[in-house]
Write a protein that holds these residues in place. Structure first.
Motif, PDB file in Angstrom:
ATOM      1  N   VAL A 246      36.132  39.610  55.511  1.00  0.00           N
ATOM      2  CA  VAL A 246      36.955  38.582  56.068  1.00  0.00           C
ATOM      3  C   VAL A 246      37.958  37.920  55.215  1.00  0.00           C
ATOM      4  N   ILE A 247      37.444  37.728  54.049  1.00  0.00           N
ATOM      5  CA  ILE A 247      38.406  37.065  52.982  1.00  0.00           C
ATOM      6  C   ILE A 247      39.414  38.326  52.589  1.00  0.00           C
ATOM      7  N   SER A 248      38.816  39.440  52.701  1.00  0.00           N
ATOM      8  CA  SER A 248      39.946  40.574  52.420  1.00  0.00           C
ATOM      9  C   SER A 248      41.142  40.564  53.354  1.00  0.00           C
ATOM     10  N   ALA A 249      40.856  40.418  54.533  1.00  0.00           N
ATOM     11  CA  ALA A 249      41.883  40.434  55.663  1.00  0.00           C
ATOM     12  C   ALA A 249      42.701  38.856  55.498  1.00  0.00           C
ATOM     13  N   ALA A 250      42.270  37.942  55.097  1.00  0.00           N
ATOM     14  CA  ALA A 250      43.069  36.833  54.849  1.00  0.00           C
ATOM     15  C   ALA A 250      43.745  36.990  53.863  1.00  0.00           C
ATOM     16  N   VAL A 251      43.396  37.728  52.485  1.00  0.00           N
ATOM     17  CA  VAL A 251      44.172  38.253  51.457  1.00  0.00           C
ATOM     18  C   VAL A 251      45.696  38.923  51.757  1.00  0.00           C
ATOM     19  N   ILE A 252      44.970  39.959  52.676  1.00  0.00           N
ATOM     20  CA  ILE A 252      46.307  40.876  53.171  1.00  0.00           C
ATOM     21  C   ILE A 252      47.230  40.048  54.068  1.00  0.00           C
ATOM     22  N   ILE A 253      46.825  39.050  54.870  1.00  0.00           N
ATOM     23  CA  ILE A 253      47.680  38.366  55.535  1.00  0.00           C
ATOM     24  C   ILE A 253      48.579  37.454  54.751  1.00  0.00           C
ATOM     25  N   MET A 254      48.073  36.700  53.619  1.00  0.00           N
ATOM     26  CA  MET A 254      48.666  36.038  52.844  1.00  0.00           C
ATOM     27  C   MET A 254      49.623  36.633  51.844  1.00  0.00           C
ATOM     28  N   GLN A 255      49.432  37.870  51.691  1.00  0.00           N
ATOM     29  CA  GLN A 255      50.027  38.520  50.650  1.00  0.00           C
ATOM     30  C   GLN A 255      51.291  39.158  51.525  1.00  0.00           C
TER      31      GLN A 255
ATOM     32  N   GLY B 208      53.904  36.444  52.139  1.00  0.00           N
ATOM     33  CA  GLY B 208      54.559  36.130  50.949  1.00  0.00           C
ATOM     34  C   GLY B 208      55.700  37.067  50.475  1.00  0.00           C
ATOM     35  N   LEU B 209      55.605  38.191  51.277  1.00  0.00           N
ATOM     36  CA  LEU B 209      56.740  39.144  50.752  1.00  0.00           C
ATOM     37  C   LEU B 209      58.225  38.791  50.866  1.00  0.00           C
ATOM     38  N   SER B 210      58.562  37.831  51.475  1.00  0.00           N
ATOM     39  CA  SER B 210      59.681  37.497  52.234  1.00  0.00           C
ATOM     40  C   SER B 210      60.376  36.354  50.923  1.00  0.00           C
ATOM     41  N   THR B 211      59.198  35.847  50.249  1.00  0.00           N
ATOM     42  CA  THR B 211      59.744  35.034  49.108  1.00  0.00           C
ATOM     43  C   THR B 211      59.976  35.725  47.830  1.00  0.00           C
TER      44      THR B 211
ATOM     45  N   THR C 207      57.733  44.519  37.091  1.00  0.00           N
ATOM     46  CA  THR C 207      58.554  45.323  37.781  1.00  0.00           C
ATOM     47  C   THR C 207      58.264  45.444  39.232  1.00  0.00           C
ATOM     48  N   VAL C 208      56.776  45.191  39.478  1.00  0.00           N
ATOM     49  CA  VAL C 208      56.277  45.525  40.915  1.00  0.00           C
ATOM     50  C   VAL C 208      55.836  44.199  41.276  1.00  0.00           C
ATOM     51  N   PRO C 209      56.832  43.411  41.915  1.00  0.00           N
ATOM     52  CA  PRO C 209      56.290  42.071  42.381  1.00  0.00           C
ATOM     53  C   PRO C 209      55.398  42.042  43.389  1.00  0.00           C
ATOM     54  N   THR C 210      55.096  43.069  44.284  1.00  0.00           N
ATOM     55  CA  THR C 210      54.088  43.051  45.340  1.00  0.00           C
ATOM     56  C   THR C 210      52.742  43.034  44.573  1.00  0.00           C
ATOM     57  N   TRP C 211      52.657  43.564  43.632  1.00  0.00           N
ATOM     58  CA  TRP C 211      51.400  43.691  42.856  1.00  0.00           C
ATOM     59  C   TRP C 211      51.056  42.746  41.702  1.00  0.00           C
ATOM     60  N   TYR C 212      52.297  42.009  41.324  1.00  0.00           N
ATOM     61  CA  TYR C 212      51.968  41.202  40.199  1.00  0.00           C
ATOM     62  C   TYR C 212      51.772  39.713  40.484  1.00  0.00           C
ATOM     63  N   ASN C 213      50.611  39.594  41.146  1.00  0.00           N
ATOM     64  CA  ASN C 213      50.067  38.437  41.462  1.00  0.00           C
ATOM     65  C   ASN C 213      48.423  38.420  41.557  1.00  0.00           C
TER      66      ASN C 213
ATOM     67  N   TYR D 250      46.679  38.381  44.210  1.00  0.00           N
ATOM     68  CA  TYR D 250      46.245  39.049  45.476  1.00  0.00           C
ATOM     69  C   TYR D 250      45.355  40.231  44.963  1.00  0.00           C
ATOM     70  N   THR D 251      46.256  41.013  44.159  1.00  0.00           N
ATOM     71  CA  THR D 251      45.921  42.380  43.547  1.00  0.00           C
ATOM     72  C   THR D 251      44.582  42.355  43.038  1.00  0.00           C
ATOM     73  N   THR D 252      44.301  41.196  42.152  1.00  0.00           N
ATOM     74  CA  THR D 252      42.959  41.146  41.585  1.00  0.00           C
ATOM     75  C   THR D 252      42.020  40.759  42.488  1.00  0.00           C
ATOM     76  N   SER D 253      42.302  39.841  43.435  1.00  0.00           N
ATOM     77  CA  SER D 253      41.374  39.377  44.507  1.00  0.00           C
ATOM     78  C   SER D 253      40.952  40.670  45.257  1.00  0.00           C
ATOM     79  N   ALA D 254      41.659  41.502  45.536  1.00  0.00           N
ATOM     80  CA  ALA D 254      41.345  42.459  46.477  1.00  0.00           C
ATOM     81  C   ALA D 254      40.419  43.657  45.876  1.00  0.00           C
ATOM     82  N   PHE D 255      40.567  43.795  44.435  1.00  0.00           N
ATOM     83  CA  PHE D 255      39.832  44.639  43.812  1.00  0.00           C
ATOM     84  C   PHE D 255      38.336  43.941  43.663  1.00  0.00           C
ATOM     85  N   PHE D 256      38.200  42.968  43.219  1.00  0.00           N
ATOM     86  CA  PHE D 256      36.803  42.366  43.285  1.00  0.00           C
ATOM     87  C   PHE D 256      36.235  42.078  44.671  1.00  0.00           C
ATOM     88  N   LEU D 257      37.015  42.055  45.727  1.00  0.00           N
ATOM     89  CA  LEU D 257      36.577  41.952  47.095  1.00  0.00           C
ATOM     90  C   LEU D 257      35.841  43.357  47.626  1.00  0.00           C
TER      91      LEU D 257
END
Length: 298
Positions: free
Chosen positions: A191-200, A203-206, A141-147, A149-156
């Motif tokens: 750097v990878i975290s910044a890329a993840v934030i940009i990609m996430q 993707g909000l518009s989708t 029910t929280v599509p901005t987290w349900y992907n 990217y969230t898991t990647s950000a935690f491990f990054l």
């Protein structure tokens, strides 16, 4: 909308937990690499005290996030069924195993072979702890987290903060290490975290619109009065039998429900909601305050 200050203890717990896991792994590998250098190992173990101090501060912050801190142990009532309970249990297990390893090591009561195995288990439990953290935020029910990217950000965050903290401890212990490698690892994670934030963000518009008929599951549930997940149209009887708040409700305040696409009327009548939430999770300060204000108006 509030200023979000009531969520800062939770942020502190999450970030410190990830930092501690990364520092435990890196400094633990450093301890293993020292081999027979007993004096260097002794200095490093003494400085690893600060790792567990940070973990203790993180758990204290997580307790302060509750409306009733004395009910914190209720968060363990649903181990295996609740992502929140699994997170707290895995974190406590990591804290206990790693903390006891440190205590025996600093007292020089830890056998050499057992110490290596014990430390390796603590490292694995740390990774399990971070994985359990990510599961709390995988809410459909929280599509901005349900992907992913969230898991990647935690491990990054583990890779970003852990090596830096471990490098500080190694420096304080006067242990030789490759500082460029540690710095490069953290910079790469940044750097990878910044890329993840940009990609996430891109993707909000989708994401599906909550108000559309074919959009998010929460929107479809709202179109069926009295429906609950898995029991659509089952009526008030099943509403009263619903066991637990949805993960977003258990972890966040009532003010965040609309943004998450949640409506408490989808899950329980009001008396069931408040009693179940208070009993199982110790309550949320914001939810309890608003409930009291509503009762006074009535």
């Amino acid at each position: 909308m509030g200023n979000g200050w009531h969520e800062w203890p939770l942020v502190l717990f999450t970030v410190l937990g990830q930092c501690v896991v990364g520092a435990t792994i890196v400094s633990g590998l450093g301890w293993l690499a020292l081999g027979d250098q007993r004096e260097a190992r002794r200095r490093l173990v003494r400085n690893m005290f600060f790792i567990w101090l940070l973990m203790g501060i993180g758990f204290l912050a997580s307790v302060m996030h509750l409306g009733s801190p004395l009910r914190a142990f209720n968060s363990l009532n649903r181990i295996g069924a609740s992502a929140l309970s699994n997170e707290i249990a895995s974190g406590a297990l990591f804290f206990a195993v790693g903390g006891f390893w440190w205590l025996l090591a600093v007292l020089e009561k830890m056998p050499a072979t057992l110490g290596k195995v014990w430390l390796a288990i603590a490292m694995l439990l740390g990774l399990l702890f971070v994985l359990a953290m990510t599961r709390v935020y995988q809410i459909n029910t929280v599509p901005t987290w349900y992907n992913g990217y969230t898991t990647s950000a935690f491990f990054l965050t583990v890779l970003l903060s852990g090596p830096l903290f471990a490098a500080l401890l190694l420096r304080l212990a006067k242990v030789d290490f490759n500082g460029w490698f540690f710095a490069g690892l953290s910079v790469a994670a940044l750097v990878i975290s910044a890329a993840v934030i940009i990609m996430q963000s891109a993707g909000l518009s989708t994401l599906p619109q909550l108000g559309s008929a074919g959009g998010h599951p929460a929107a479809r549930l709202r179109q069926t009065p009295g429906a609950t997940p898995g029991t659509a149209g089952a009526g008030p009887r099943l509403l009263a039998m619903s066991a637990d708040p949805p993960p977003a409700a258990a972890r966040y305040g009532a003010a965040d429900w609309p943004a998450a696409g949640l409506d408490r009327r989808m899950y329980w009548p009001r008396p069931v909601l408040w009693s179940a939430y208070d009993r199982r999770y110790g309550g949320c300060r914001l939810m309890r305050r608003r409930a009291g204000a509503r009762r006074r108006k009535e």
